[in-house]
Design an enzyme around this catalytic site. Structure first.
Site, short mmCIF file in Angstrom:
data_model
loop_
_atom_site.label_atom_id
_atom_site.label_comp_id
_atom_site.label_asym_id
_atom_site.label_seq_id
_atom_site.Cartn_x
_atom_site.Cartn_y
_atom_site.Cartn_z
CG HIS A 152 16.29 98.35 57.63
ND1 HIS A 152 16.08 97.12 58.21
CD2 HIS A 152 17.18 98.13 56.62
CE1 HIS A 152 16.80 96.20 57.58
NE2 HIS A 152 17.47 96.79 56.61
CG ASP A 212 20.18 97.40 49.64
OD1 ASP A 212 19.47 96.73 50.42
OD2 ASP A 212 21.42 97.28 49.58
CB SER A 234 22.79 94.44 51.81
OG SER A 234 21.46 94.86 51.88
CB THR A 238 24.98 97.19 47.81
OG1 THR A 238 24.02 96.68 48.74
CG2 THR A 238 24.55 96.83 46.40
#
Ligand SMILES: *[C@@H]1O[C@H](CO)[C@@H](O)[C@H](O)[C@H]1NC(C)=O
Ligand SMILES: *[C@@H]1O[C@H](CO)[C@@H](O)[C@H](O)[C@H]1NC(C)=O
Ligand SMILES: *[C@@H]1O[C@H](CO)[C@@H](O)[C@H](O)[C@H]1NC(C)=O
Ligand SMILES: *[C@@H]1O[C@H](CO)[C@@H](O)[C@H](O)[C@H]1NC(C)=O
Ligand SMILES: *[C@@H]1O[C@H](CO)[C@@H](O)[C@H](O)[C@H]1NC(C)=O
Length: 671
Positions: A448, A176, A225, A286
């Site tokens: 992040h 991801d 996502s 996801t």
């Protein structure tokens, strides 16, 4: 001829919409006052189930105010194949005309309107045509006619997808938020180079085919996502926070028009089995997008319910359940305010013949024959660096997967979960094969948080899981029949631009002088993470021997809040900012001895955000050549479908003896 006409109509509509193309929009997928969802440019797999939503908007006020705020309730919808005569839409599908729905919604036209709290109000008339399918490849033109002389058209393409299977199984690894830059940095810290040549490589580096994926959302060029996973799994683009649906303007999250996903088609039509493995909440975007249909990725409890039981309140395919489901987010499983309707979801899985495990020991003891649910902690799985190096960080998390306030300490890693999932799916698959999605979720989550070491640790763990999977498949004799893909859903603007002498940096008092510690070009030197002098972690080959070198990588991202950087590994997970009032500032306790840099984001952003970059696609297996070149995220769905031979025609049709596909079977158009 028809398509020329419709292009003209679309262009006119776009010109007449005063705020088209702005970042604040009435409904991103709908530039005119008439909305057709799926919209123009949508692609379909033959036989893939979907809903159609049409809306007619009547803006009450604001720059678009029109029609006295009264939406046309007598709009018409037609469909035409390859330039044939348009037919009434409901008629063409043998449906009764759906009932008219009405609602209103509000939106802000720009930041000034938001600051002044002056939303624009829109009244809506709408209809939904549910559970449709188109079987014949070709181009379809759907036309919504409203307000007497206005039209919105959508050109749909049903792609010609092979019915011939080339691979039995597909394993889709998703890092991801993972970019080529991150893979390059991970290689640098985990693999030793001599005189500029790596002595070992990432497993990803050995893949024979590499492609390039464009991640653009339906209506925004920076994706999240949910809709990016949904694009990979369904072949349909969507909007930020949505999965398995096109976002309509109604308040209900669950009535938006749905599209069928790869695992739903694979299971419904082809009787294949599927599994998901993630280091995030199993309800996170996801993994949830494999089977989820909601305009909000935050409907966690409902998304887990959809994975097990299908979509509530709609006659949609119920054959969605996984055979293997391993990850985190126990708060959606033990009975509490976060689990669906407060129920015990562990029990529901057990009632459907799943073995349920909650720690690594029990995971490894699982046999290969039964379906299995493994949920190992509340929240996200602690990252590789904390599970393997800074293990004190596992204490005090109070993340017991059974719902108590103890700590989950017997945790599996991504490799443990993945290899067990492969064993079970490979053993249970029969003639039909399996589809497995494996997500390294915290590459994104730690990017992040600007915690680059934790992100890269989890990227290396993903590579370890890929390495172990290929070895296991080879041992089981299943490698040649399995298509393996490694990709990402989007990226972050991360890169390494030199090294940082952490000792010199810390010794300087002046913030500007600290920046002299950053060595660029010749002064970057060589990776200090693979030196044998400090092998204290015992985490094995293909991981750094030293996470605390004096000369650390100097890395950063393009999009960040105010932050303090000292380039050292964070011995506990990073919190880059603190909130003061409504704004975020550099956390005075983060990056001790480092220097502060001003943020590049709005001051109400606490962390970094996604970026535009294309992401890599690595392919190894019988259909690897399909994945060369530069293509759209939705193309991955069609390439996987081609590889598994998921094209269907009317005769082989739904394969459903469950009587669930009446709409699509009762009467088909254009034959
Ligand atoms: C539109 O009308 C609503 C309700 O009367 C009001 O709250 C809002 O401020 C108006 N918006 C504009 C842009 O005039
Ligand atoms: C539709 O008709 C109205 C009223 O005659 C006119 O103002 C408008 O421009 C027309 N729109 C289109 C798209 O032709
Ligand atoms: C299904 O319908 C019931 C009853 O109307 C409602 O309470 C529930 O929220 C709905 N569930 C979903 C997921 O839409
Ligand atoms: C692991 O889970 C099993 C139940 O599946 C339990 O009996 C065992 O005590 C647990 N082990 C640890 C270390 O928590
Ligand atoms: C940059 O940071 C300084 C120091 O914190 C602050 O005074 C200034 O307002 C910031 N500039 C911007 C554009 O945010």
């Amino acid at each position: 001829m028809f398509s020329k006409l419709s292009i003209a109509a679309t262009a006119l509509a776009a010109l007449s919409a005063p705020v088209a193309g702005q970042t604040y929009r009435r409904l991103g997928s709908c530039p005119s006052l008439g909305c057709v969802l799926p919209p123009d440019q949508a692609d379909f797999l033959p036989g893939q189930l979907f809903d159609l939503r049409v809306e007619v908007h009547a803006p009450v006020n604001g720059s678009e105010a029109a029609h006295d705020g009264k939406p046309d309730e007598k709009f018409k919808v037609t469909i035409a194949k390859d330039g044939e005569k348009p037919r009434d839409f409901a008629d063409a599908f043998g449906l009764d005309e759906p009932k008219l729905e009405k609602w209103d919604f509000q939106w802000y036209e720009d930041l000034f309107a938001e600051d002044a709290d002056k939303p624009s109000v829109v009244n809506v008339a709408a209809k939904a045509y549910r559970k449709l399918a188109l079987y014949e490849p070709g181009t379809y033109t759907v036309t919504l006619s409203y307000y007497g002389n206005e039209t919105t058209t959508a050109e749909w393409t049903v792609r010609d997808v092979s019915k011939e299977r080339k691979a039995k199984n597909v394993i889709l690894f998703i890092g991801d938020g993972m970019t080529t830059n991150m893979i390059t940095a991970a290689r640098l810290i985990a693999h030793k180079a001599i005189n500029g040549k790596y002595q070992s490589l990432m497993k990803m580096d050995e893949f024979p085919v590499i492609g390039h994926q464009m991640t653009h959302s339906l209506d925004s060029y920076i994706t999240d996502s949910a809709n990016s996973a949904s694009a990979l799994y369904s072949g349909h683009k969507s909007s930020v926070n949505a999965m398995g649906v096109y976002v309509d303007s109604s308040a209900d999250h669950f009535d938006d028009p749905k599209v069928e996903t790869i695992v739903e088609v694979f299971k419904r039509v082809h009787k294949g089995i599927w599994g998901a493995v993630s280091t995030a909440l199993l309800a996170d975007a996801t993994p949830a997008a494999l089977s989820g249909h909601s305009r909000s990725r935050y409907d966690y409890g409902a998304l887990i319910d959809q994975a097990l039981n299908g979509v509530t309140n709609f006659t949609w395919t119920k054959q969605t359940g996984p055979d293997v489901y391993f990850g985190a987010g126990a708060e959606q499983f033990f009975p509490n305010g976060n689990s669906y309707q407060g129920k015990d979801i562990y029990d529901q899985f057990a009632d459907k013949d799943f073995q349920v495990v909650m720690n690594r020991t029990s995971l490894l003891e699982l046999g290969e024959d039964d379906k299995a649910l493994g949920v190992f902690c509340q929240g996200n799985l602690p990252v590789w660096l904390d599970r393997n190096v800074y293990t004190d960080n596992l204490k005090g998390l109070e993340n017991d997967p059974a719902g108590g306030d103890g700590d989950a300490l017997d945790l599996p890693g991504l490799t443990d979960m993945t290899t067990k999932a492969v064993e079970i799916l490979d053993s249970r698959k029969g003639e039909e094969g399996f589809f497995l999605m494996v997500e390294a979720a915290s590459v994104d989550k730690q990017m992040h948080a600007l915690d680059y070491d934790r992100a890269l640790g989890d990227l290396l763990e993903l590579d370890d899981a890929i390495r172990a999977t290929i070895k296991l498949l080879e041992e089981r004799g299943s490698l040649e029949e399995t298509q393996i893909l490694v990709t990402a859903d989007h990226g972050h603007g991360f890169d390494v631009y030199g090294s940082a002498d952490t000792e010199y940096l810390e010794a300087q008092d002046d913030e500007r002088a600290k920046r002299r510690a950053i060595g660029t070009y010749a002064n970057s030197g060589e990776s200090q993470y693979t030196q044998p002098r400090n092998v204290k972690y015992g985490t094995g080959a293909n991981f750094p021997t030293d996470w605390e070198p004096r000369y650390a990588i100097a890395a950063g991202v393009g999009a960040h809040p105010d932050m303090r950087e000292n380039y050292k590994v964070h011995k506990s997970p990073r919190s880059p900012t603190v909130r003061i009032g409504d704004e975020y500032y550099a956390n005075p306790e983060d990056g001790e001895g480092g220097f502060v840099t001003n943020g590049t984001l709005a001051t109400d952003e606490a962390v970094g955000v996604h970026s535009l970059t294309d992401v890599p696609v690595y392919a190894w297996g019988p259909c690897q050549d399909l994945f060369q070149g530069t293509f759209n995220n939705v193309d991955i769905f069609y390439k996987i479908s081609e590889c598994l031979g998921l094209g269907v025609d009317e005769e082989s049709g739904d394969g459903g003896d469950d009587g669930e596909c009446k709409t699509s079977r009762r009467k088909r158009q254009h034959n």
